[in-house]
Every structure is written in C-alpha cells, then in structure tokens.
Design a protein around this motif. Structure first.
Motif, short mmCIF file in Angstrom:
data_model
loop_
_atom_site.label_atom_id
_atom_site.label_comp_id
_atom_site.label_asym_id
_atom_site.label_seq_id
_atom_site.Cartn_x
_atom_site.Cartn_y
_atom_site.Cartn_z
N SER A 190 66.97 26.83 23.92
CA SER A 190 67.07 26.89 22.46
C SER A 190 66.18 27.94 21.81
O SER A 190 66.44 28.36 20.68
CB SER A 190 66.72 25.52 21.87
OG SER A 190 65.36 25.19 22.15
N GLY A 191 65.11 28.37 22.49
CA GLY A 191 64.16 29.27 21.84
C GLY A 191 63.28 28.49 20.87
O GLY A 191 63.46 27.29 20.65
N ARG A 192 62.33 29.18 20.25
CA ARG A 192 61.38 28.48 19.37
C ARG A 192 62.06 27.85 18.15
O ARG A 192 61.61 26.83 17.64
CB ARG A 192 60.28 29.44 18.91
CG ARG A 192 59.15 29.53 19.91
CD ARG A 192 58.01 30.37 19.38
NE ARG A 192 58.44 31.74 19.13
CZ ARG A 192 57.67 32.66 18.56
NH1 ARG A 192 56.46 32.33 18.13
NH2 ARG A 192 58.10 33.88 18.38
N ALA A 193 63.15 28.46 17.69
CA ALA A 193 63.85 27.90 16.53
C ALA A 193 64.37 26.50 16.82
O ALA A 193 64.55 25.70 15.91
CB ALA A 193 65.00 28.81 16.11
N GLY A 194 64.62 26.21 18.09
CA GLY A 194 65.17 24.91 18.44
C GLY A 194 64.13 23.84 18.71
O GLY A 194 64.48 22.68 18.94
N LEU A 195 62.84 24.22 18.71
CA LEU A 195 61.81 23.23 19.00
C LEU A 195 61.58 22.26 17.84
O LEU A 195 61.14 21.13 18.05
CB LEU A 195 60.49 23.92 19.37
CG LEU A 195 60.51 24.80 20.62
CD1 LEU A 195 59.10 25.30 20.92
CD2 LEU A 195 61.08 24.05 21.82
N GLY A 196 61.83 22.73 16.64
CA GLY A 196 61.65 21.86 15.48
C GLY A 196 60.27 22.02 14.87
O GLY A 196 59.26 21.96 15.58
N ALA A 197 60.22 22.23 13.57
CA ALA A 197 58.95 22.46 12.89
C ALA A 197 58.03 21.24 12.97
O ALA A 197 56.81 21.39 13.13
CB ALA A 197 59.21 22.82 11.43
N ALA A 198 58.61 20.05 12.86
CA ALA A 198 57.77 18.85 12.85
C ALA A 198 57.04 18.65 14.17
O ALA A 198 55.84 18.34 14.19
CB ALA A 198 58.63 17.63 12.52
N LEU A 199 57.74 18.82 15.28
CA LEU A 199 57.12 18.66 16.59
C LEU A 199 56.06 19.73 16.84
O LEU A 199 54.98 19.44 17.38
CB LEU A 199 58.18 18.68 17.69
CG LEU A 199 59.06 17.43 17.80
CD1 LEU A 199 60.16 17.65 18.83
CD2 LEU A 199 58.23 16.22 18.18
N ARG A 200 56.37 20.97 16.48
CA ARG A 200 55.39 22.05 16.66
C ARG A 200 54.15 21.80 15.81
O ARG A 200 53.02 22.02 16.25
CB ARG A 200 55.99 23.41 16.29
CG ARG A 200 57.06 23.89 17.26
CD ARG A 200 57.49 25.32 16.97
NE ARG A 200 56.50 26.29 17.43
CZ ARG A 200 55.71 27.00 16.64
NH1 ARG A 200 55.77 26.85 15.33
NH2 ARG A 200 54.86 27.86 17.16
N GLN A 201 54.36 21.33 14.58
CA GLN A 201 53.23 21.09 13.68
C GLN A 201 52.33 19.98 14.23
O GLN A 201 51.10 20.12 14.25
CB GLN A 201 53.73 20.71 12.28
CG GLN A 201 52.67 20.80 11.18
CD GLN A 201 52.33 22.23 10.82
OE1 GLN A 201 53.19 23.09 10.85
NE2 GLN A 201 51.06 22.48 10.50
N ARG A 202 52.96 18.90 14.66
CA ARG A 202 52.18 17.73 15.08
C ARG A 202 51.45 17.93 16.39
O ARG A 202 50.27 17.57 16.53
CB ARG A 202 53.10 16.51 15.18
CG ARG A 202 52.37 15.25 15.62
CD ARG A 202 53.29 14.05 15.66
NE ARG A 202 52.58 12.84 16.09
CZ ARG A 202 53.15 11.66 16.25
NH1 ARG A 202 54.45 11.52 16.00
NH2 ARG A 202 52.44 10.62 16.66
N TRP A 203 52.15 18.51 17.38
CA TRP A 203 51.61 18.54 18.73
C TRP A 203 51.05 19.89 19.16
O TRP A 203 50.49 20.00 20.24
CB TRP A 203 52.68 18.11 19.72
CG TRP A 203 53.14 16.71 19.50
CD1 TRP A 203 54.35 16.32 18.98
CD2 TRP A 203 52.41 15.51 19.74
NE1 TRP A 203 54.42 14.96 18.89
CE2 TRP A 203 53.24 14.42 19.36
CE3 TRP A 203 51.14 15.24 20.26
CZ2 TRP A 203 52.84 13.10 19.48
CZ3 TRP A 203 50.74 13.92 20.37
CH2 TRP A 203 51.58 12.88 19.99
N LEU A 204 51.18 20.92 18.30
CA LEU A 204 50.70 22.24 18.67
C LEU A 204 49.81 22.85 17.59
O LEU A 204 48.68 23.25 17.87
CB LEU A 204 51.88 23.17 18.96
CG LEU A 204 51.59 24.46 19.71
CD1 LEU A 204 51.01 24.17 21.09
CD2 LEU A 204 52.85 25.30 19.85
N LEU A 205 50.30 22.90 16.36
CA LEU A 205 49.57 23.58 15.30
C LEU A 205 48.42 22.74 14.75
O LEU A 205 47.33 23.26 14.49
CB LEU A 205 50.53 23.96 14.16
CG LEU A 205 51.71 24.85 14.56
CD1 LEU A 205 52.58 25.15 13.35
CD2 LEU A 205 51.22 26.14 15.21
#
Length: 252
Positions: A190-205
């Motif tokens: 999916s690439g980064r666009a498919g990871l989802g902003a909410a999951l990236r925010q919570r578990w990475l950012l």
C-alpha cells in the motif's frame, strides 16, 4: 521528497509498518526471536554500508530466528538485491546457503525476495502479488494471503492477524514477530498512504514507550533516514560515509 507509491515510498512504509505492527500488538510471552527488532535495524544499517551480512555474527543471528523473523531481518539485504526480473536470485540463494539457514527460514527468505522483485515492477496490483507465492506454504505466503484478503488495507490486515492470534502462537506464524510480517507486506503493498494517519500518529509520531523499548526510541525520522540510505545503496548511489546519514544508535 519521496514520491507516493514509488519503490522508495514502499520501503519506508514497510519499515514503518513493522514498527507500528509490533508496537500495537499485545506482547506475547515468547522466548524465541529475541532481538529481532534490533536485528532488522542493524541489518538495514549494515546493508546501507554495503555489507553482505555473512560474518559469523550475522550467521549466528539468522540461525537463531524463526522463519518469519528471518524473512523480516533479511528484508534489507533482499531489497538491495531485488529487481523486477530477479536477476540476483542465484546470489540470494548462495547467501541463504552460506548463512546456513534452516529449511523453513530459507523458504521464507526466498519467498520474501520473490515478493520484493514483484513490487519493483510498475504495476502494484494485489492480484499480481497474490500470484507470486504458492498456496499456504510458509509464513510469508500465509501473511501475504491475509494482506490480499484485506485488499491491502493495513488496519484491516492487522485486525485479522490479531483476531487469529498470529502475534502469539499460530503455526507457522508463531512468535512475537508474526504480526509484524503481516504489517511489512501490507506496507509494501500500500505504501505510506495506506498505513493510515491515525495508526502512524499513535504508534510512530506520538509514541512514548515505557522502557524497555525493543525499538530503542526509533521514530519516523529515523526510519525515513534508514530507508533513504538503503534505497540509495539499491540504486547504486552509495554515499561516501553512509553512517553519517543514519540516526545515532543505527550506525552499527
């Protein structure tokens, strides 16, 4: 600037997805695959420097891993060797033999290489990806099947993996890294666009783990830098001092 959907973007997504998947999983009580998180980071840093991961230290590391963990930790080396036609398949086979991997780990690494070669093409359809691997033979094939069933949706794939308890003791997807394998393949698809902003925010950012953290405080910037140096090595544009471009702690 990393182009959305490019090979580079998919490599970043794969690394991010592994971290997000592992951090969001319920930590199972397992004793196998200890150190696979740092192993992936150090393997990526070593491959960015042009190493082949054939020292006695690396051989012992890969031999200690389950087949799923071996495929994840081999990702950096396999990425550097991949191309759409699989020209380096023989070299990868020789690396597997010289590393003296178990038969199951050998199959998993060869399957991961096949997936990466398919992803190097211009067409990134899930149907094409599904045809790369046969049936349910091994953890990579099973994880890929789940990603296809999820239509490449990262959150859905993770949800199905958790529902099936793949992160705990499913066979052959057993051990703490199993759900991360599903995440890795979903990120590639999916690439980064498919990871989802909410999951990236919570578990990475915005993630601030309590120690001990198996990812040693790795964040999105660190993963982006690691992916950039690794992708440059794949493209044959190795920096003169690749270690200087990596975050502290990933320089080996």
């Amino acid at each position: 600037m990393v182009q959305i959907g490019s090979q580079h973007d998919r490599l970043v997504a794969a690394l991010e997805a592994v971290v997000i998947s592992d951090r969001s999983a319920v930590r199972p009580r397992v004793t196998e695959d200890l150190g696979w998180q740092e192993g992936l980071l150090q393997a990526a840093a070593a491959c960015a420097r042009g190493e082949r991961l054939l020292s006695p230290r690396w051989q012992a590391h890969f031999q200690s891993l389950s087949s799923a963990a071996a495929a994840i930790n081999a990702l950096p080396y396999l990425w550097v060797m991949a191309d759409v036609h699989g020209h380096h398949r023989k070299a990868v086979h020789c690396w597997i033999e010289e590393s003296e991997l178990s038969p199951a780990a050998a199959v998993a690494c060869e399957q991961m290489f096949a997936v990466l070669c398919q992803q190097m093409g211009a067409t990134h359809s899930l149907s094409a990806l599904a045809r790369v691997l046969p049936g349910d033979a091994g953890p990579v094939a099973q994880a890929l099947s789940l990603v296809v069933q999820s239509q490449g949706q990262f959150a859905v794939a993770l949800g199905l993996a958790r529902h099936r308890e793949w992160s705990a003791e499913a066979i052959p997807l057993r051990g703490g890294c199993a759900i991360a394998l599903v995440g890795l393949l979903a990120g590639l698809a999916s690439g980064r666009a498919g990871l989802g902003a909410a999951l990236r925010q919570r578990w990475l950012l915005d993630y601030h783990p309590a120690p001990p953290d198996p990812w040693r405080g790795v964040d999105a910037d660190a993963l982006a830098a690691l992916a950039a140096t690794l992708h440059r090595r794949w493209a044959g544009i190795a920096p003169s001092t690749p270690s200087s471009t990596l975050p502290p702690g990933l320089r080996g």
